[in-house]
Design a protein around this motif. Sequence first.
Motif, PDB file in Angstrom:
ATOM      1  N   ALA A 123       9.082  -9.556   6.986  1.00  0.00           N
ATOM      2  CA  ALA A 123       9.230  -8.129   6.688  1.00  0.00           C
ATOM      3  C   ALA A 123       8.228  -7.672   5.635  1.00  0.00           C
ATOM      4  O   ALA A 123       7.948  -6.467   5.512  1.00  0.00           O
ATOM      5  CB  ALA A 123      10.657  -7.847   6.215  1.00  0.00           C
ATOM      6  N   GLN A 124       7.690  -8.622   4.873  1.00  0.00           N
ATOM      7  CA  GLN A 124       6.707  -8.288   3.830  1.00  0.00           C
ATOM      8  C   GLN A 124       5.277  -8.337   4.357  1.00  0.00           C
ATOM      9  O   GLN A 124       4.324  -8.195   3.579  1.00  0.00           O
ATOM     10  CB  GLN A 124       6.856  -9.276   2.655  1.00  0.00           C
ATOM     11  N   THR A 125       5.086  -8.551   5.663  1.00  0.00           N
ATOM     12  CA  THR A 125       3.745  -8.727   6.225  1.00  0.00           C
ATOM     13  C   THR A 125       2.802  -7.576   5.906  1.00  0.00           C
ATOM     14  O   THR A 125       1.661  -7.811   5.471  1.00  0.00           O
ATOM     15  CB  THR A 125       3.833  -8.938   7.747  1.00  0.00           C
ATOM     16  N   PRO A 126       3.187  -6.315   6.117  1.00  0.00           N
ATOM     17  CA  PRO A 126       2.228  -5.220   5.822  1.00  0.00           C
ATOM     18  C   PRO A 126       1.721  -5.248   4.386  1.00  0.00           C
ATOM     19  O   PRO A 126       0.522  -5.063   4.143  1.00  0.00           O
ATOM     20  CB  PRO A 126       3.041  -3.953   6.121  1.00  0.00           C
ATOM     21  N   MET A 127       2.630  -5.496   3.449  1.00  0.00           N
ATOM     22  CA  MET A 127       2.238  -5.541   2.045  1.00  0.00           C
ATOM     23  C   MET A 127       1.257  -6.680   1.783  1.00  0.00           C
ATOM     24  O   MET A 127       0.254  -6.521   1.072  1.00  0.00           O
ATOM     25  CB  MET A 127       3.495  -5.707   1.178  1.00  0.00           C
ATOM     26  N   VAL A 128       1.534  -7.863   2.407  1.00  0.00           N
ATOM     27  CA  VAL A 128       0.682  -9.027   2.186  1.00  0.00           C
ATOM     28  C   VAL A 128      -0.701  -8.800   2.789  1.00  0.00           C
ATOM     29  O   VAL A 128      -1.728  -9.093   2.159  1.00  0.00           O
ATOM     30  CB  VAL A 128       1.336 -10.290   2.788  1.00  0.00           C
ATOM     31  N   LEU A 129      -0.771  -8.303   4.014  1.00  0.00           N
ATOM     32  CA  LEU A 129      -2.060  -8.077   4.660  1.00  0.00           C
ATOM     33  C   LEU A 129      -2.880  -7.036   3.896  1.00  0.00           C
ATOM     34  O   LEU A 129      -4.108  -7.172   3.774  1.00  0.00           O
ATOM     35  CB  LEU A 129      -1.860  -7.640   6.112  1.00  0.00           C
ATOM     36  N   GLU A 130      -2.224  -6.020   3.375  1.00  0.00           N
ATOM     37  CA  GLU A 130      -2.933  -5.020   2.581  1.00  0.00           C
ATOM     38  C   GLU A 130      -3.469  -5.643   1.294  1.00  0.00           C
ATOM     39  O   GLU A 130      -4.595  -5.356   0.865  1.00  0.00           O
ATOM     40  CB  GLU A 130      -1.981  -3.853   2.260  1.00  0.00           C
ATOM     41  N   PHE A 131      -2.668  -6.515   0.686  1.00  0.00           N
ATOM     42  CA  PHE A 131      -3.112  -7.207  -0.536  1.00  0.00           C
ATOM     43  C   PHE A 131      -4.339  -8.074  -0.244  1.00  0.00           C
ATOM     44  O   PHE A 131      -5.321  -8.066  -0.998  1.00  0.00           O
ATOM     45  CB  PHE A 131      -1.963  -8.062  -1.075  1.00  0.00           C
ATOM     46  N   LEU A 132      -4.312  -8.823   0.852  1.00  0.00           N
ATOM     47  CA  LEU A 132      -5.441  -9.683   1.204  1.00  0.00           C
ATOM     48  C   LEU A 132      -6.696  -8.861   1.494  1.00  0.00           C
ATOM     49  O   LEU A 132      -7.810  -9.244   1.115  1.00  0.00           O
ATOM     50  CB  LEU A 132      -5.090 -10.546   2.415  1.00  0.00           C
ATOM     51  N   LEU A 133      -6.515  -7.729   2.170  1.00  0.00           N
ATOM     52  CA  LEU A 133      -7.665  -6.879   2.480  1.00  0.00           C
ATOM     53  C   LEU A 133      -8.272  -6.316   1.194  1.00  0.00           C
ATOM     54  O   LEU A 133      -9.507  -6.286   1.038  1.00  0.00           O
ATOM     55  CB  LEU A 133      -7.230  -5.747   3.414  1.00  0.00           C
ATOM     56  N   GLN A 134      -7.427  -5.896   0.272  1.00  0.00           N
ATOM     57  CA  GLN A 134      -7.925  -5.366  -1.004  1.00  0.00           C
ATOM     58  C   GLN A 134      -8.693  -6.427  -1.777  1.00  0.00           C
ATOM     59  O   GLN A 134      -9.767  -6.166  -2.327  1.00  0.00           O
ATOM     60  CB  GLN A 134      -6.759  -4.849  -1.848  1.00  0.00           C
TER      61      GLN A 134
END
Length: 945
Positions: free
Chosen positions: A212-223
């Motif tokens: 459920a935290q995937t969007p937050m994690v992927l955004e963090f990695l992209l940043q």
Amino acid sequence: MDLRIKVAQAVHVLNHDAQSCNRVAANQWLVHFQQTDAVWEVATSILTSDHLRSSDFEVEFFAAQILKRKIQNEGHCLQLGAKEALLNALLVAAKRFSSGPPQLLTQICLALSALIVHAAEHEKPIEQLFYSLQNLQSQDGGNLAVLEMLTVLPEEIVDNQNADCRLSAACRSHHGQEVHENIPDGFRSLRCLLLSCLVLICSYHFLDQLLAQTPMVLEFLLQQSEKGFDGVMQIPEQNRKILRCLLSWVRAGCFSEIPQGSLSAHPLLNVVFNSLQVSSSFDSAVEVLTELITRHEGLPPVLLSRIYFLKEMLLLPALTNGDEKVIGGLARLLSEIGQAAPAMIAEASAEALALAEALLSCVKFPSEDWEIADSTLQFWSTLASFMLGLDVDIANFRKHFEDVFISIFSALLDALLLRAQVDESTCSDDSGVVDLPDGLVQFRMNLVELLVDICQLLGSTAFMQKIFCGGWMSVNIPPPWKEVEAKLFALNVVSEMILQEGQSPDFSAIMQLVIALSARPSAELKGFICLVYRALADIIGSYSKWLSAFQSNARPLLLFLATGISELPSSNSCACALRKFCEDASAVIYEQSNLEILMWIGEGLEKRHLPLEDEEEVVSAISLILSSLPNRELKNNLLTRLLSASYGAISKLISENGNHAQRRNPATYAQTLSSATRGLYRMGTVFSYLSTPHPNGPADDDPILALLRVFWPILEKLFSSPHMENGTLSTAACRALSQAIQSSGQHFFTLLPSILDCLSANFSMFQDRECFIRTASVVIEEFGQKEEYGPLFVTTFERFTQAASVMSLNSSYICDQEPDLVEAYMNFVSTFIRGLHKDVLAVSASSLQVSFQKAAICSTAMHRGFLEEALTSLTETITCVPEEPFNAMVIRVACHCGSQVRRNLATGGRNLQLKRKDTLEGNSQLGFFACMAPSCGTRSSSRVS
């Protein structure tokens, strides 16, 4: 003294003290310390405070490790407040060591992950952790700690879901204490099932919270990939860490909720592709893409569309520069793309052909090992299997197939044959060492299936043209031995398919090679040439049916094999090929010159000292030919010649004059024993190929009778000699006698008293030799129905049963220690019951009672199956045995057996009731057993016993 200082001192002593006694004492103290409750406070303090020197990495690493283990083992026992305090402390420690050392930061994050897994009191422990990580992210340098935590957490949760995690073990242990002995088995099993389901649900609950935290994690990695970590680390190392974190989330299934169409446009995919151009992050990028391909079927077309970038920008420069790291990584990646979508490759688009060409270049690359080429084999096999499953009868498709893919697989065959070659430097001409490198052995094993598919795609004719093209033998040019050996390997692999197609190939090149190698002096058959010799022998064995079709081939082939048998590296292949050739070419070998070659091989076995399995192959081949000779006089003469050395070796062993002299010289005696043992094995093999041709009685010139006139007197003397204490010799003697009896039973009829006396007497003297009992079983099986020898069989049975080794089988433990003896004796009892007349069984009641007492004991050990076989046979003869107390013994034994044998006994009881009205009245136990058989329950069985 402060416990923290004591721990630091003990860790230092354990790692650096020169005295082993001090290191042992420090280790014992630390082990004891880890079992105390003080670990929680001390380890946390070491990781969060600055009281120790900044260079005490070993102490801090030890603290993180023991804290992780403590959480895994006892984390479920912590109270809610203690868990929250520990979580905050570990977050502080992660922030403190965010810039390194990296191993320490990883251990702290592992401890954090273990704590989250055990945080069952929280409804949403993952959300609580991510809230804490957001706070940590806002601090200086906190992003590094967050990145490491995001990398470790999915791995730990997935591992806990797939394995028998400590949480599940702790739950089962806690709830298992409430299970009492008076709870029925069914309820206990149901409770265990419910507990296991509960643990599994918890594991999936954690994973769902994580994803459920995937969007937050992927955004963090992209940043982080865009702005970096504020100069804390170099960009290549930064990219590698980001990719490692992304790989953990891909394996956990982070893209499972993203629509397939939008995955190809995700910005992180460009980050991964760009990382392929950076050496330090190349391997990680390949891993991420490979994992994505296996999980998302929509990705291979996207990656195939970028094949020109992968080929032109990455692969071709790597091939030019010899960069094996990049070549190997791209070979794995391109193979995964094609393997995931063979139908897409079969369409033969420009991109698909570019991928195939790229992989062909990877196969051809001359690396030091075979790992790169090997990594592509699964793709080629998948594509070939897909092609073979297509309907190629459609004219347009067939033409397209032949124009495109036939040429591709033809080029692939050339490349594989090149990579399958042996480097001649791996074989020493001086020592004769011919072992293939382990990597090449594995590569060839993996290559077998693909070569068969290629042969089926190209057709056997085209395949063999590729093998034989260019010619192997030239007058002025030395043969290309490496190429020849590799092609022989490929030709042998596809032999079954070529034989099935039924076309007669041109083997003139093979025969030229046979003649050329046969003409070489034996001194030259060393090193790499031995590999060629062995491969050629394998070809002769595989294609013996076709090679033997021409009379002119027989002599050169026999000479070739005769020479190869003498050389140990090629002896096994040549021995097996000789047997196959004799099986297929018996008619063409009857020529006198060919028979002489066979006899030269057989008579020389005594000097060659081949491995026993190779020698048996050779003797089997020769015996097969000699046994089928139509001329009986010639057959007798050649058999006598073949076994002459064997008779001589045994006679030398048992000679009265040389007996004591041999034993005084251990080396000479050992050699004499070995020669006699080999002679016995050869004699047994010869007998196994002979059979009695006249059912009405032996003829005077019967080959078996001629051999037995020499065989039995020598064997009888051997059985009476003290040499039988040697286990190898006694086993060989019993084997030879068993095979002789099975081949020519009628000739032994008058010798039965002597034979059984020898067997029982030797078993009495050497009771660890179960081979005597096994041979006696053969005698009973062949002659059991001869009523005149019934008393002799009974006496033999009694002598075996009363032997000390059999009588000592009074516990299941002893039975397990003597498995061979138990097996041999139980088989003998079973054969005795099946093979003897009913009247003889009636006389043997007392011995049968003893044997079934032993059987009852053995039934609780590992040899239960032999007991069931004996009891099943007993149902056919039970009427002839005194009913009391023998039938009661049978029933008690049967209670230890499986349900099937109890049903057999019950059926026997019902059949007896039909034959004799008073069965159930006169034998109440058997009748009761017949009535209770359908239930076959443990409690019923115990009441009967």
